[in-house]
Motif scaffolding. Structure first.
Motif, short mmCIF file in Angstrom:
data_model
loop_
_atom_site.label_atom_id
_atom_site.label_comp_id
_atom_site.label_asym_id
_atom_site.label_seq_id
_atom_site.Cartn_x
_atom_site.Cartn_y
_atom_site.Cartn_z
N THR A 153 0.91 -1.33 -0.07
CA THR A 153 -0.04 0.00 -0.09
C THR A 153 0.97 1.27 0.04
OG1 THR A 153 -0.19 -0.26 2.49
CG2 THR A 153 -2.00 -0.83 0.86
N ASP A 154 2.17 1.17 0.48
CA ASP A 154 2.96 2.35 0.36
C ASP A 154 3.80 2.57 -0.71
OD1 ASP A 154 4.65 0.06 0.75
OD2 ASP A 154 5.99 1.24 2.31
N VAL A 155 3.56 1.62 -1.92
CA VAL A 155 4.19 1.90 -3.19
C VAL A 155 2.93 2.40 -4.10
CG1 VAL A 155 5.16 0.44 -5.29
CG2 VAL A 155 5.64 -0.15 -2.72
N ALA A 156 3.06 3.55 -4.68
CA ALA A 156 2.36 4.07 -5.55
C ALA A 156 3.05 3.82 -7.13
CB ALA A 156 2.41 5.69 -5.45
N LEU A 157 2.21 3.14 -7.83
CA LEU A 157 2.47 2.95 -9.13
C LEU A 157 1.84 3.90 -10.15
CD1 LEU A 157 2.21 -0.82 -9.51
CD2 LEU A 157 4.30 0.29 -8.91
N PRO A 158 2.58 4.30 -11.32
CA PRO A 158 2.03 5.25 -12.23
C PRO A 158 0.62 4.76 -12.94
CG PRO A 158 3.61 3.92 -13.14
CD PRO A 158 3.79 3.69 -11.81
N THR A 159 -0.15 5.89 -13.34
CA THR A 159 -1.44 5.37 -13.93
C THR A 159 -1.49 4.97 -15.25
OG1 THR A 159 -1.61 7.58 -14.56
CG2 THR A 159 -2.94 7.16 -12.66
N ASN A 160 -0.16 5.19 -16.07
CA ASN A 160 0.36 4.50 -17.35
C ASN A 160 1.68 3.92 -17.31
OD1 ASN A 160 -2.00 6.63 -17.73
ND2 ASN A 160 -1.77 5.79 -19.71
N TYR A 161 1.78 2.80 -17.86
CA TYR A 161 2.94 2.35 -18.30
C TYR A 161 3.02 2.26 -19.77
CZ TYR A 161 4.65 0.73 -13.81
OH TYR A 161 5.29 0.68 -12.50
N GLY A 162 3.69 3.06 -20.54
CA GLY A 162 3.58 3.45 -22.11
C GLY A 162 2.13 3.64 -22.35
N ALA A 163 1.57 2.76 -23.38
CA ALA A 163 0.24 2.48 -23.62
C ALA A 163 -0.72 1.98 -22.69
CB ALA A 163 0.12 2.04 -25.00
N TYR A 164 -0.17 1.24 -21.97
CA TYR A 164 -1.17 0.40 -20.90
C TYR A 164 -1.47 1.38 -19.95
CZ TYR A 164 0.26 -3.49 -23.49
OH TYR A 164 0.51 -4.19 -24.76
N ARG A 165 -2.81 1.60 -19.41
CA ARG A 165 -3.18 2.32 -18.29
C ARG A 165 -3.61 1.56 -17.21
NH1 ARG A 165 -8.47 3.59 -18.08
NH2 ARG A 165 -9.83 2.88 -19.89
N LEU A 166 -3.74 2.00 -16.06
CA LEU A 166 -4.42 1.40 -15.00
C LEU A 166 -5.98 1.59 -15.07
CD1 LEU A 166 -3.75 0.45 -12.11
CD2 LEU A 166 -4.27 2.91 -11.27
N ILE A 167 -6.81 0.41 -15.08
CA ILE A 167 -7.96 0.29 -15.18
C ILE A 167 -8.74 -0.22 -13.99
CG2 ILE A 167 -7.83 -0.47 -17.80
CD1 ILE A 167 -8.51 -3.13 -16.79
N ARG A 168 -8.06 -0.55 -13.10
CA ARG A 168 -8.58 -1.07 -11.79
C ARG A 168 -7.52 -1.24 -10.62
NH1 ARG A 168 -13.55 -5.31 -11.10
NH2 ARG A 168 -13.87 -4.95 -8.76
N GLN A 169 -7.87 -0.95 -9.51
CA GLN A 169 -6.93 -1.22 -8.40
C GLN A 169 -7.92 -1.45 -7.17
OE1 GLN A 169 -4.68 2.56 -7.03
NE2 GLN A 169 -2.87 1.25 -7.94
N GLU A 170 -7.36 -2.38 -6.55
CA GLU A 170 -8.24 -2.99 -5.17
C GLU A 170 -7.28 -3.07 -4.25
OE1 GLU A 170 -11.46 -2.95 -4.75
OE2 GLU A 170 -12.02 -2.82 -6.92
N THR A 171 -7.76 -2.73 -3.06
CA THR A 171 -6.78 -3.03 -1.81
C THR A 171 -7.33 -4.01 -1.05
OG1 THR A 171 -6.44 -0.69 -1.86
CG2 THR A 171 -5.88 -1.66 0.33
N TYR A 172 -6.45 -4.81 -0.43
CA TYR A 172 -6.71 -5.98 0.36
C TYR A 172 -5.78 -5.91 1.36
CZ TYR A 172 -8.87 -7.68 -3.73
OH TYR A 172 -9.93 -7.70 -4.98
N GLY A 173 -6.12 -5.38 2.73
CA GLY A 173 -5.13 -5.48 3.82
C GLY A 173 -3.89 -4.48 3.28
N SER A 174 -2.69 -5.15 3.42
CA SER A 174 -1.36 -4.20 3.02
C SER A 174 -1.13 -4.54 1.73
CB SER A 174 -0.50 -4.79 4.02
OG SER A 174 -0.12 -5.90 3.90
N THR A 175 -2.01 -5.01 0.88
CA THR A 175 -1.44 -5.39 -0.66
C THR A 175 -2.64 -4.64 -1.27
OG1 THR A 175 -0.86 -7.45 -0.10
CG2 THR A 175 -1.38 -7.31 -2.26
N ILE A 176 -1.94 -4.08 -2.56
CA ILE A 176 -2.85 -3.33 -3.63
C ILE A 176 -2.76 -4.29 -4.73
CG2 ILE A 176 -3.19 -1.32 -4.96
CD1 ILE A 176 -2.31 0.11 -2.84
N ILE A 177 -3.63 -4.47 -5.54
CA ILE A 177 -3.78 -5.35 -6.89
C ILE A 177 -3.90 -3.98 -7.96
CG2 ILE A 177 -4.65 -6.95 -8.44
CD1 ILE A 177 -3.37 -8.02 -6.02
#
Length: 183
Positions: A153-177
């Motif tokens: 949860t303390d690691v922020a990934l960017p909304t885009n990696y090249g042409a691939y964009r973040l489409i969904r993000q879910e938090t489970y305890g101390s883990t983010i998918i």
């Protein structure tokens, strides 16, 4: 740990002993596949930092054709091999005991496109997410590729990696998918 769905549904998987890996729980695994699947019509999966192989094996069980597993930890690698044998997926799997950076360099040289990419590096190694950009820049992902990143949860990934964009993000305890797809 077990295979949640598909042709090997209910098959128990061995976990890696010790604290060198963090296995994805069945609950989180089921949630991931509800978001990206739940079933597939072929394709190739790359499971970097595979640990015991739970995510790649789950993808095979749900219909992927082939899986490439990368794990450098000796105990995890042996557990991964045991799980593949138990699930009878040795014939459709490639398993490499090496560092993920080295494996990605090897993949770049091959005529292969990845359809499902699981990236779950050690939480304190944020630089490993740069491997995702390396794969994208070298055109190793199919146009329909789905990228699943598991991170703290303390690691922020960017909304885009090249042409691939973040489409969904879910938090489970101390883990983010975080799930990415091509725009």
């Amino acid at each position: 740990m077990r295979v949640v769905a598909g042709e090997r549904k209910g098959m128990p998987l061995k976990a890696v002993t010790g604290t060198t890996t963090r296995p994805t729980t069945d609950k989180v695994k089921e949630s991931i596949f509800n978001m990206i699947g739940p079933f597939f019509d072929g394709g190739i999966v790359l499971d970097l930092f595979a640990g015991s192989g739970g995510l790649g094996i789950e993808t095979l069980s749900r219909g992927a054709d082939q899986a490439i597993f990368v794990e450098k930890d000796g105990r995890a690698f042996q557990t991964l091999q045991d799980n593949l044998k138990k699930c009878r997926y040795e014939e459709v799997s490639e398993v490499y005991k090496t560092d993920a950076s080295r494996a990605v360099k090897g993949l770049i040289k091959r005529e292969i496109l990845i359809d499902y990419l699981f990236l779950d590096p050690p939480y304190h190694k944020k630089e490993y997410y740069d491997l995702l950009l390396t794969l994208i820049e070298n055109n190793k992902l199919s146009n329909e590729a789905i990228i699943v990143c598991e991170h703290a949860t303390d690691v922020a990934l960017p909304t885009n990696y090249g042409a691939y964009r973040l489409i969904r993000q879910e938090t489970y305890g101390s883990t983010i998918i975080s799930i990415y797809q091509k725009e």
